[in-house]
Design a protein around this motif. Structure first.
Motif, PDB file in Angstrom:
ATOM      1  N   GLY A 244      42.385  61.153   6.667  1.00  0.00           N
ATOM      2  CA  GLY A 244      42.369  61.042   5.219  1.00  0.00           C
ATOM      3  C   GLY A 244      43.305  59.968   4.700  1.00  0.00           C
ATOM      4  N   ALA A 245      44.531  59.907   5.229  1.00  0.00           N
ATOM      5  CA  ALA A 245      45.492  58.905   4.767  1.00  0.00           C
ATOM      6  C   ALA A 245      45.014  57.499   5.104  1.00  0.00           C
ATOM      7  N   ALA A 246      44.479  57.302   6.303  1.00  0.00           N
ATOM      8  CA  ALA A 246      44.000  55.981   6.702  1.00  0.00           C
ATOM      9  C   ALA A 246      42.814  55.547   5.843  1.00  0.00           C
ATOM     10  N   SER A 247      41.874  56.449   5.603  1.00  0.00           N
ATOM     11  CA  SER A 247      40.697  56.102   4.809  1.00  0.00           C
ATOM     12  C   SER A 247      41.074  55.817   3.357  1.00  0.00           C
ATOM     13  N   PHE A 248      41.923  56.650   2.802  1.00  0.00           N
ATOM     14  CA  PHE A 248      42.341  56.438   1.407  1.00  0.00           C
ATOM     15  C   PHE A 248      43.059  55.102   1.259  1.00  0.00           C
ATOM     16  N   MET A 249      44.020  54.850   2.124  1.00  0.00           N
ATOM     17  CA  MET A 249      44.835  53.655   1.960  1.00  0.00           C
ATOM     18  C   MET A 249      44.049  52.383   2.255  1.00  0.00           C
ATOM     19  N   ASP A 250      43.057  52.453   3.149  1.00  0.00           N
ATOM     20  CA  ASP A 250      42.250  51.270   3.438  1.00  0.00           C
ATOM     21  C   ASP A 250      41.506  50.810   2.194  1.00  0.00           C
ATOM     22  N   ALA A 251      40.889  51.757   1.478  1.00  0.00           N
ATOM     23  CA  ALA A 251      40.153  51.390   0.264  1.00  0.00           C
ATOM     24  C   ALA A 251      41.089  51.079  -0.897  1.00  0.00           C
ATOM     25  N   PHE A 252      42.111  51.906  -1.081  1.00  0.00           N
ATOM     26  CA  PHE A 252      42.967  51.744  -2.253  1.00  0.00           C
ATOM     27  C   PHE A 252      43.763  50.442  -2.196  1.00  0.00           C
ATOM     28  N   SER A 253      44.308  50.087  -1.032  1.00  0.00           N
ATOM     29  CA  SER A 253      45.108  48.864  -0.939  1.00  0.00           C
ATOM     30  C   SER A 253      44.252  47.625  -1.217  1.00  0.00           C
ATOM     31  N   GLN A 254      42.982  47.657  -0.783  1.00  0.00           N
ATOM     32  CA  GLN A 254      42.101  46.506  -1.030  1.00  0.00           C
ATOM     33  C   GLN A 254      41.821  46.331  -2.515  1.00  0.00           C
ATOM     34  N   TRP A 255      41.472  47.427  -3.200  1.00  0.00           N
ATOM     35  CA  TRP A 255      41.151  47.297  -4.618  1.00  0.00           C
ATOM     36  C   TRP A 255      42.399  47.122  -5.481  1.00  0.00           C
ATOM     37  N   TRP A 256      43.519  47.631  -5.035  1.00  0.00           N
ATOM     38  CA  TRP A 256      44.762  47.393  -5.768  1.00  0.00           C
ATOM     39  C   TRP A 256      45.148  45.916  -5.688  1.00  0.00           C
ATOM     40  N   ALA A 257      44.963  45.298  -4.523  1.00  0.00           N
ATOM     41  CA  ALA A 257      45.252  43.870  -4.394  1.00  0.00           C
ATOM     42  C   ALA A 257      44.264  43.029  -5.181  1.00  0.00           C
ATOM     43  N   ALA A 258      43.034  43.524  -5.347  1.00  0.00           N
ATOM     44  CA  ALA A 258      42.024  42.766  -6.086  1.00  0.00           C
ATOM     45  C   ALA A 258      42.320  42.696  -7.578  1.00  0.00           C
ATOM     46  N   ARG A 259      43.268  43.477  -8.070  1.00  0.00           N
ATOM     47  CA  ARG A 259      43.638  43.400  -9.487  1.00  0.00           C
ATOM     48  C   ARG A 259      44.130  42.011  -9.852  1.00  0.00           C
TER      49      ARG A 259
END
Length: 342
Positions: A244-259
């Motif tokens: 869960g932590a790996a899956s969440f952070m993989d998606a969230f870090s990508q879209w957070w950087a896309a800001r």
């Protein structure tokens, strides 16, 4: 058969575990049998003996020095479990998120996380969203096969499963199961009966990375399940926490950087599949880059807020349980050493 739970006194039901404290009846009965006082064996009457002088090498046991602390009671299993539970709830979730963030932001670690962990949750997110919208879906590696029209069979199968979850929760007096089943039925009604075909397709296309965020958060939340529940048996919750932590952070870090960098949005085509999810939403359904980034980041922040509430509540409950056990006679551990200042 006893009429009440050996641990909390709640009236028993026809289920293997107590609906109030979650303990397995068999485990609680075995523990109660071990802790039950046993009658002392009868000592045979012996004739009085005349006092004899002690043997040359016999000696009396010395008295305990007054400056030493008194001997503590035997260590209690429930108290030790409560302390371990408190430490787990203090560190498990934050450590898992930090380690996952470090992995997904490293070149090799990010690739391994994507291949072995988050990709599967991503495709499962597509499938679960499609099921709630009434479509049949089969998740697979890097691609989820979804039907072009809604399926009555999928609708009835999911509705029956959710209804069974509600009945099981009512039968075992577990409110969490009732809430989960009812919430699922509401989501199914919205996805199948309210959303149009076009909106449903957009939703399960969005559900890939959204599944990493939502399903990843649910997997991490299993560490707060009761200790005697099925989610915590066999140490499975540690595997769920990692995935869960790996899956969440993989998606969230990508879209957070896309800001701040729209180049981080994975536009393009997937080999042998077609347009990527962001390209489908942008080119076919007219989502802008800002809408893509905002919707994924807002969903990720909402999941983090829910995890923060769960973390706080779980920590407070673990501390309250530990304090309650520490004040129960016979469950205190070894006392802290004290020193006589001289």
């Amino acid at each position: 058969m006893p009429k009440a739970c050996p641990r909390c006194g709640e009236p028993r039901i026809l289920a293997p575990e107590c609906p109030r404290c979650g303990v397995l009846y068999a485990k609680a009965e075995a523990r109660a049998a071990r802790l039950a006082p046993r009658p002392a064996p009868a000592q045979p009457a012996t004739p009085a003996l005349e006092p004899r002088e002690p043997a040359p090498y016999s000696y009396a046991e010395p008295e305990r020095p007054p400056h030493l602390p008194p001997e503590g009671l035997a260590w209690d299993g429930d108290l030790e479990d409560a302390r371990l539970e408190l430490r787990m709830r203090q560190f498990a979730l934050p450590v898992a998120l930090v380690v996952a963030w470090l992995l997904v932001n490293s070149p090799v670690g990010g690739r391994l996380v994507r291949i072995f962990l988050s990709m599967w949750i991503h495709e499962l997110g597509h499938a679960v969203t499609a099921w709630f919208c009434g479509f049949s879906a089969i998740p697979g590696p890097w691609f989820t096969r979804i039907s072009e029209t809604r399926s009555t069979f999928v609708f009835l199968l999911l509705a029956t499963s959710l209804g069974g979850l509600i009945l099981r929760g009512a039968f075992t007096q577990r409110r969490s199961l009732v809430i989960a089943g009812a919430t699922g039925l509401v989501l199914q009604f919205v996805g199948t009966g309210v959303l149009s075909l076009s909106k449903a397709i957009q939703l399960f296309t969005f559900g890939g990375d959204a599944g990493c965020l939502v399903l990843g958060s649910l997997l991490m939340a299993t560490v707060y399940a009761p200790r005697d529940s099925a989610l915590r048996r066999g140490w499975l919750h540690w595997g769920y926490l990692v995935i869960g932590a790996a899956s969440f952070m993989d998606a969230f870090s990508q879209w957070w950087a896309a800001r701040s960098d729209f180049e981080r949005i994975p536009f393009g085509e997937n080999e042998g599949v077609g347009l990527s999810d962001p390209s489908t939403l942008a080119d076919v359904y007219g989502w802008s880059e800002t809408e893509l980034v905002q919707r994924y980041t807002w969903l990720g922040l909402a999941c983090l807020a829910a995890l923060a509430v769960l973390y706080t509540v779980g920590l407070l409950r673990a501390r309250a349980e530990l304090r309650a056990l520490e004040h129960v006679p016979g469950t205190v551990g070894p006392p802290a050493p004290s020193f006589d200042a001289r």
